[in-house]
Design an enzyme around this catalytic site. Structure first.
Site, PDB file in Angstrom:
ATOM      1  N   LYS A   1      41.817  21.964  54.520  1.00 28.50           N
ATOM      2  CA  LYS A   1      40.842  23.537  55.240  1.00 28.50           C
ATOM      3  C   LYS A   1      39.928  23.104  53.934  1.00 28.50           C
ATOM      4  O   LYS A   1      39.937  22.205  53.284  1.00 28.50           O
ATOM      5  CB  LYS A   1      41.655  24.537  54.463  1.00 28.50           C
ATOM      6  CG  LYS A   1      41.219  25.719  54.315  1.00 28.50           C
ATOM      7  CD  LYS A   1      42.264  27.009  53.901  1.00 28.50           C
ATOM      8  CE  LYS A   1      42.307  27.121  52.502  1.00 28.50           C
ATOM      9  NZ  LYS A   1      42.704  28.160  51.745  1.00 28.50           N
TER      10      LYS A   1
ATOM     11  N   HIS B   1      46.595  26.133  40.893  1.00 23.06           N
ATOM     12  CA  HIS B   1      45.843  25.101  40.981  1.00 23.06           C
ATOM     13  C   HIS B   1      44.710  24.223  40.823  1.00 23.06           C
ATOM     14  O   HIS B   1      45.407  22.939  40.352  1.00 23.06           O
ATOM     15  CB  HIS B   1      44.457  26.030  41.936  1.00 23.06           C
ATOM     16  CG  HIS B   1      43.548  25.372  43.430  1.00 23.06           C
ATOM     17  ND1 HIS B   1      42.741  25.205  43.623  1.00 23.06           N
ATOM     18  CD2 HIS B   1      43.950  24.036  43.545  1.00 23.06           C
ATOM     19  CE1 HIS B   1      41.659  24.542  43.911  1.00 23.06           C
ATOM     20  NE2 HIS B   1      42.324  23.781  44.334  1.00 23.06           N
TER      21      HIS B   1
ATOM     22  N   ASP C   1      40.496  65.479  31.575  1.00 19.09           N
ATOM     23  CA  ASP C   1      39.392  64.443  31.193  1.00 19.09           C
ATOM     24  C   ASP C   1      39.184  63.222  31.449  1.00 19.09           C
ATOM     25  O   ASP C   1      37.984  62.042  31.645  1.00 19.09           O
ATOM     26  CB  ASP C   1      38.753  64.113  29.175  1.00 19.09           C
ATOM     27  CG  ASP C   1      39.884  63.282  29.052  1.00 19.09           C
ATOM     28  OD1 ASP C   1      40.652  62.517  29.538  1.00 19.09           O
ATOM     29  OD2 ASP C   1      39.790  63.167  27.378  1.00 19.09           O
ATOM     30  N   GLY C   2      40.378  62.419  32.233  1.00 22.70           N
ATOM     31  CA  GLY C   2      40.036  61.265  33.182  1.00 22.70           C
ATOM     32  C   GLY C   2      41.301  60.480  32.171  1.00 22.70           C
ATOM     33  O   GLY C   2      41.744  59.770  33.214  1.00 22.70           O
ATOM     34  N   GLU C   3      41.368  60.527  31.322  1.00 25.88           N
ATOM     35  CA  GLU C   3      41.869  59.701  30.632  1.00 25.88           C
ATOM     36  C   GLU C   3      43.806  59.605  30.200  1.00 25.88           C
ATOM     37  O   GLU C   3      43.946  60.633  31.195  1.00 25.88           O
ATOM     38  CB  GLU C   3      42.188  59.865  28.328  1.00 25.88           C
ATOM     39  CG  GLU C   3      40.908  59.553  28.075  1.00 25.88           C
ATOM     40  CD  GLU C   3      40.053  59.905  26.671  1.00 25.88           C
ATOM     41  OE1 GLU C   3      41.721  59.946  25.965  1.00 25.88           O
ATOM     42  OE2 GLU C   3      39.386  58.789  26.674  1.00 25.88           O
TER      43      GLU C   3
ATOM     44  N   ASP D   1      52.029  30.249  53.590  1.00 20.80           N
ATOM     45  CA  ASP D   1      50.964  30.045  52.581  1.00 20.80           C
ATOM     46  C   ASP D   1      51.606  30.684  51.661  1.00 20.80           C
ATOM     47  O   ASP D   1      52.553  31.543  51.854  1.00 20.80           O
ATOM     48  CB  ASP D   1      50.237  30.759  53.271  1.00 20.80           C
ATOM     49  CG  ASP D   1      48.215  30.104  52.112  1.00 20.80           C
ATOM     50  OD1 ASP D   1      48.671  29.051  51.183  1.00 20.80           O
ATOM     51  OD2 ASP D   1      47.521  29.966  52.811  1.00 20.80           O
TER      52      ASP D   1
HETATM   53  C1  R5P Z   1      44.279  28.974  48.861  1.00 18.79           C
HETATM   54  O1  R5P Z   1      43.671  28.592  47.485  1.00 18.79           O
HETATM   55  C2  R5P Z   1      45.822  29.336  49.065  1.00 18.79           C
HETATM   56  O2  R5P Z   1      46.313  28.715  49.079  1.00 18.79           O
HETATM   57  C3  R5P Z   1      45.637  30.440  50.220  1.00 18.79           C
HETATM   58  O3  R5P Z   1      44.935  29.412  51.712  1.00 18.79           O
HETATM   59  C4  R5P Z   1      44.295  31.579  50.134  1.00 18.79           C
HETATM   60  O4  R5P Z   1      44.493  32.405  49.172  1.00 18.79           O
HETATM   61  C5  R5P Z   1      44.317  32.030  51.595  1.00 18.79           C
HETATM   62  O5  R5P Z   1      43.399  32.736  51.348  1.00 18.79           O
HETATM   63  P1  R5P Z   1      42.240  33.810  52.716  1.00 18.79           P
HETATM   64  O6  R5P Z   1      43.722  34.664  53.157  1.00 18.79           O
HETATM   65  O7  R5P Z   1      41.504  34.724  51.862  1.00 18.79           O
HETATM   66  O8  R5P Z   1      41.758  32.847  53.502  1.00 18.79           O
END
Ligand code: R5P
Length: 298
Positions: free
Chosen positions: A190, A128, A37-39, A217
């Site tokens: 940015k 953030h 059933d998918g469970e 990043d």
């Molecule tokens: C910013 O908020 C983060 O540090 C990254 O720069 C961001 O999550 C990158 O997202 P994307 O690859 O969609 O530009």
């Protein structure tokens, strides 16, 4: 061997094996299948009695119920405490209600996780609007930083690097990575226009001419941040950048797009991806070995 038991959810088995080897921990196995059933049917192949169990999961979106069932099952089988090890911690980005009616999923996700496990260990969560995980989670959280590993990797692999954070948020880890790699550091500006549209502004980079740009990043998701930053740097006459990310989310075409715009794109292995080049399992293993015990009685 310590008494910790590592238990990977589906998809985290390879990382769990590296973690178990790095820390000298026992590696358990979770049998998982669907009923007609998918469970979900789950069975733990290891004995959790009287020992700390570390559940490995970096995809809590798809696997939240499996995580909840597994945590409850190991507790029921006698685990002394249950830790969620999420090398990549999801649901950190919708950390505010930007438009009326939106769900603030960071808060809800944290509340739910705090109910089902005793502790959380993660690497570079996307903080953030919240300064620390303690503002979201009601359980002890251990946050590990990959910057020293990334800085060392760049120092080994790249002559004359210029470390570049693509936005103000990245300044925290860009500066640490640069210090570790013995390189200068700059941060770009940015403006996010939409999920897949960003605008990057460069400062004066004249004094860094001739250096190899290295974009760092925490997350590459749509990849637009890295693509826009790479294009802006090329227009200023720099070589194609090296891109280094902590969490290789790379949705859809993102990896192909970033690869086309950069000289090379690498990541840590918090998420399994072809770009993985910087292992974090030893970092997590060390943290687990030193984790304080909650003292909960089985
Ligand atoms: C910013 O908020 C983060 O540090 C990254 O720069 C961001 O999550 C990158 O997202 P994307 O690859 O969609 O530009």
């Amino acid at each position: 061997m310590t008494d910790r038991l590592i238990l990977p959810l589906p998809g985290s088995e390879a990382f769990a094996e590296r973690l178990a080897i790095a820390g000298g921990f026992e590696l358990g196995r979770l049998e998982s299948r669907r009923f007609p059933d998918g469970e979900r049917y789950l069975r733990i192949h290891a004995d959790p009695r009287g020992r700390p169990v570390d559940i490995l999961c970096s995809n809590a979106d798809e696997q939240f119920l499996t995580l909840a069932f597994t945590a409850d099952a190991v507790r029921d089988l006698g685990a002394s405490e249950v830790t969620l090890v999420a090398p990549y911690l999801g649901y950190m980005r919708q950390d505010a209600r930007f438009r009326p009616g939106e769900a603030v999923t960071s808060r809800t996700f944290a509340r739910l996780v705090s109910v089902i496990v005793d502790q959380l260990v993660t690497v570079d969560p996307h903080l953030h609007r919240f300064a620390a995980l303690g503002e979201l989670y009601d359980i002890p959280c251990t946050v590990l930083r990959s910057a020293p590993l990334i800085g060392d990797w760049i120092g080994r692999e790249t002559p004359a690097p210029l470390i570049i954070g693509p936005d103000a948020e990245s300044e925290q880890w860009a500066a640490e990575i640069a210090a570790r790699a013995g390189a200068p550091c700059v941060v770009l500006a940015k403006r996010r226009i939409g999920d897949r549209e960003v605008e990057i502004t460069l400062p004066d980079l004249g004094m860094h001419t001739g250096r190899q740009p290295v974009l760092v990043d925490d997350i590459a998701s749509s990849g637009r941040t890295l693509v826009a930053a790479s294009e802006a740097l090329r227009k200023r006459g720099f070589a194609a950048p090296l891109c280094v990310v902590v969490h290789a989310v790379f949705a859809g075409q993102a990896f192909a797009d970033v690869s086309a715009a950069s000289a090379r794109t690498v990541s840590t292995d918090t998420l399994s991806h072809p770009s993985n080049a910087i292992p974090v399992a030893p970092l997590i293993a060390e943290a687990l070995a030193n984790l304080p015990r909650s003292g909960r009685k089985p």
